[in-house]
Design a protein around this motif. Structure first.
Motif, short mmCIF file in Angstrom:
data_model
loop_
_atom_site.label_atom_id
_atom_site.label_comp_id
_atom_site.label_asym_id
_atom_site.label_seq_id
_atom_site.Cartn_x
_atom_site.Cartn_y
_atom_site.Cartn_z
N UNK A 66 21.71 22.73 73.42
CA UNK A 66 20.86 23.25 74.55
C UNK A 66 21.01 24.78 74.85
N UNK A 67 19.97 25.38 74.79
CA UNK A 67 19.80 26.81 74.99
C UNK A 67 19.00 27.14 76.32
N UNK A 68 19.19 28.68 76.68
CA UNK A 68 18.26 28.84 77.85
C UNK A 68 16.76 28.56 77.66
N UNK A 69 16.18 28.98 76.54
CA UNK A 69 14.91 28.91 76.20
C UNK A 69 14.88 28.54 74.70
N UNK A 70 13.54 28.36 74.29
CA UNK A 70 13.17 27.87 72.91
C UNK A 70 13.10 29.39 72.05
N UNK A 71 14.21 29.50 71.27
CA UNK A 71 14.38 30.89 70.46
C UNK A 71 13.03 31.01 69.43
N UNK A 72 12.82 29.89 68.95
CA UNK A 72 11.71 30.04 67.81
C UNK A 72 10.34 30.34 68.49
N UNK A 73 10.13 29.72 69.52
CA UNK A 73 8.72 30.19 70.28
C UNK A 73 9.05 31.43 70.81
N UNK A 74 10.02 31.95 71.13
CA UNK A 74 10.26 33.40 71.83
C UNK A 74 9.75 34.44 70.74
N UNK A 75 10.18 34.01 69.61
CA UNK A 75 9.97 34.81 68.25
C UNK A 75 8.58 35.08 67.58
N UNK A 76 7.75 34.27 68.29
CA UNK A 76 6.35 33.77 67.55
C UNK A 76 5.49 35.12 68.10
N UNK A 77 4.41 35.56 67.33
CA UNK A 77 3.53 36.28 67.35
C UNK A 77 2.84 36.02 68.79
N UNK A 78 2.61 34.95 69.15
CA UNK A 78 1.77 34.59 70.14
C UNK A 78 2.58 34.70 71.47
N UNK A 79 3.89 34.69 71.64
CA UNK A 79 4.56 34.82 72.63
C UNK A 79 4.93 36.22 72.89
N UNK A 80 4.92 37.02 71.59
CA UNK A 80 5.17 38.59 71.86
C UNK A 80 3.87 39.27 72.49
N UNK A 81 2.85 38.76 71.95
CA UNK A 81 1.44 39.06 72.73
C UNK A 81 1.52 38.84 74.38
N UNK A 82 1.96 37.69 74.52
CA UNK A 82 2.22 37.21 76.13
C UNK A 82 3.23 38.24 76.87
N UNK A 83 4.29 38.54 76.23
CA UNK A 83 5.24 39.36 76.74
C UNK A 83 4.74 40.82 77.05
N UNK A 84 3.80 41.33 76.16
CA UNK A 84 3.19 42.61 76.26
C UNK A 84 2.11 42.49 77.37
N UNK A 85 1.41 41.56 77.36
CA UNK A 85 0.28 41.42 78.49
C UNK A 85 0.93 41.42 79.80
N UNK A 86 2.26 40.64 79.94
CA UNK A 86 2.81 40.50 81.20
C UNK A 86 3.41 41.52 81.98
N UNK A 87 4.08 42.34 80.88
CA UNK A 87 4.92 43.44 81.24
C UNK A 87 4.20 44.86 81.21
N UNK A 88 3.24 45.29 80.81
CA UNK A 88 2.48 46.31 80.66
C UNK A 88 1.66 46.57 81.86
#
Length: 287
Positions: A66-88
């Motif tokens: 059990x991890x804090x979050x899904x690390x595979x999903x965290x590393x996906x291109x879709x998640x990276x786009x979400x991160x950038x959209x939410x934090x800029x």
């Protein structure tokens, strides 16, 4: 630069130790049912491997990791786009407008000293700027290697063990996007002070982590945060620990054995996971 560092930075802070010869791993039991809870450091150096033996002992007895979050999903291109959209910040806005003249000057001085381009960095919201600069400094210090979570996520996937997570990637993105909202100046000043001491702090933290000395770790890292930035402490530690407790309680009702890997700072103190589990009536024993 930002695209290459964003995911590592997110992982560092969410995906980030009682005797001298113990380890940061605990067995939590209730009659014939048990799980293991281990404190991790999300980013390590090559010299920090191999990990303490207690990790492998707990891993070998567990069929669910059990991890804090899904690390595979965290590393996906879709998640990276979400991160950038939410934090800029949106066009026409920047962190500069949220800072006092003195804090802004100190931040620019730091970026210039590290030869970092201030233009894209000042478009980041404060939480994302904090984790990005922290990750950049850790990499400069040679501390950007695979951490405990990523190591066991890969090992579990290779060995076909079940992987679970305590919170969604979207929850983690929301935490970092809103960190310091309304208190940007205070957070950036606190960040700059921490960055100047980061090398010595990490050396101390890793030493305490390997020993499993969570009381000393609490005094080193949690107590200063609680004193100087109580809202941040509440958001990233206290509230998340409380939110994870129902999932841990459900795990203790199954016949499976789980190894729960969370940042080591989540374990100690009166609001830490170990105390919360003891208050639930479980026996908590350090390996």
């Amino acid at each position: 630069m930002l695209n290459n560092q964003v995911l590592c930075a997110i992982s560092l802070w969410f995906l980030l130790f009682t005797n001298c010869f113990a380890a940061p791993v605990w067995e939590v039991s209730n009659h014939d049912r048990k799980m293991f809870v281990a404190g991790t450091i999300h980013v390590l150096s090559k010299n920090d491997h191999p990990l303490p033996d207690a990790f492998e002992k707990a891993y070998s007895q567990s069929n669910i990791i059990v991890l804090e979050t899904d690390m595979h999903e965290l590393q996906s291109a879709a998640t990276q786009r979400k991160i950038l959209q939410a934090t800029i910040y949106a066009p026409g806005h920047s962190l500069s407008a949220k800072l006092s003249k003195s804090t802004h000057a100190k931040l620019l001085s730091y970026l210039n000293q590290k030869e970092l381009d201030s233009t894209p960095l000042l478009q980041l919201r404060p939480g994302m700027l904090m984790v990005t600069l922290t990750m950049s400094e850790l990499q400069r210090l040679g501390m950007g290697d695979t951490g405990v979570d990523a190591f066991y996520a890969h090992k579990a996937k290779t060995e076909n063990k079940v992987l679970m997570s305590l919170e969604s990637v979207d929850q983690q993105i929301n935490y970092i996007a809103n960190l310091g909202k309304g208190r940007e100046d205070e957070l950036i000043r606190y960040m700059l002070e921490d960055l100047n001491q980061l090398e010595q702090t990490m050396i101390k933290m890793k030493s305490l982590w390997r020993k499993g000395d969570i009381q000393a770790l609490d005094a080193l890292a949690n107590e200063p945060m609680k004193r100087d930035m109580p809202e941040i402490h509440k958001t990233i530690l206290v509230e998340r620990n409380q939110a994870w407790l129902p999932s841990l309680r459900r795990m203790m009702q199954t016949q499976d054995t789980e190894l729960v890997l969370v940042g080591a700072l989540h374990l100690p103190g009166e609001y830490g996971l170990l105390k919360l589990l003891e208050q639930e009536g479980y026996k908590v024993k350090q390996l």
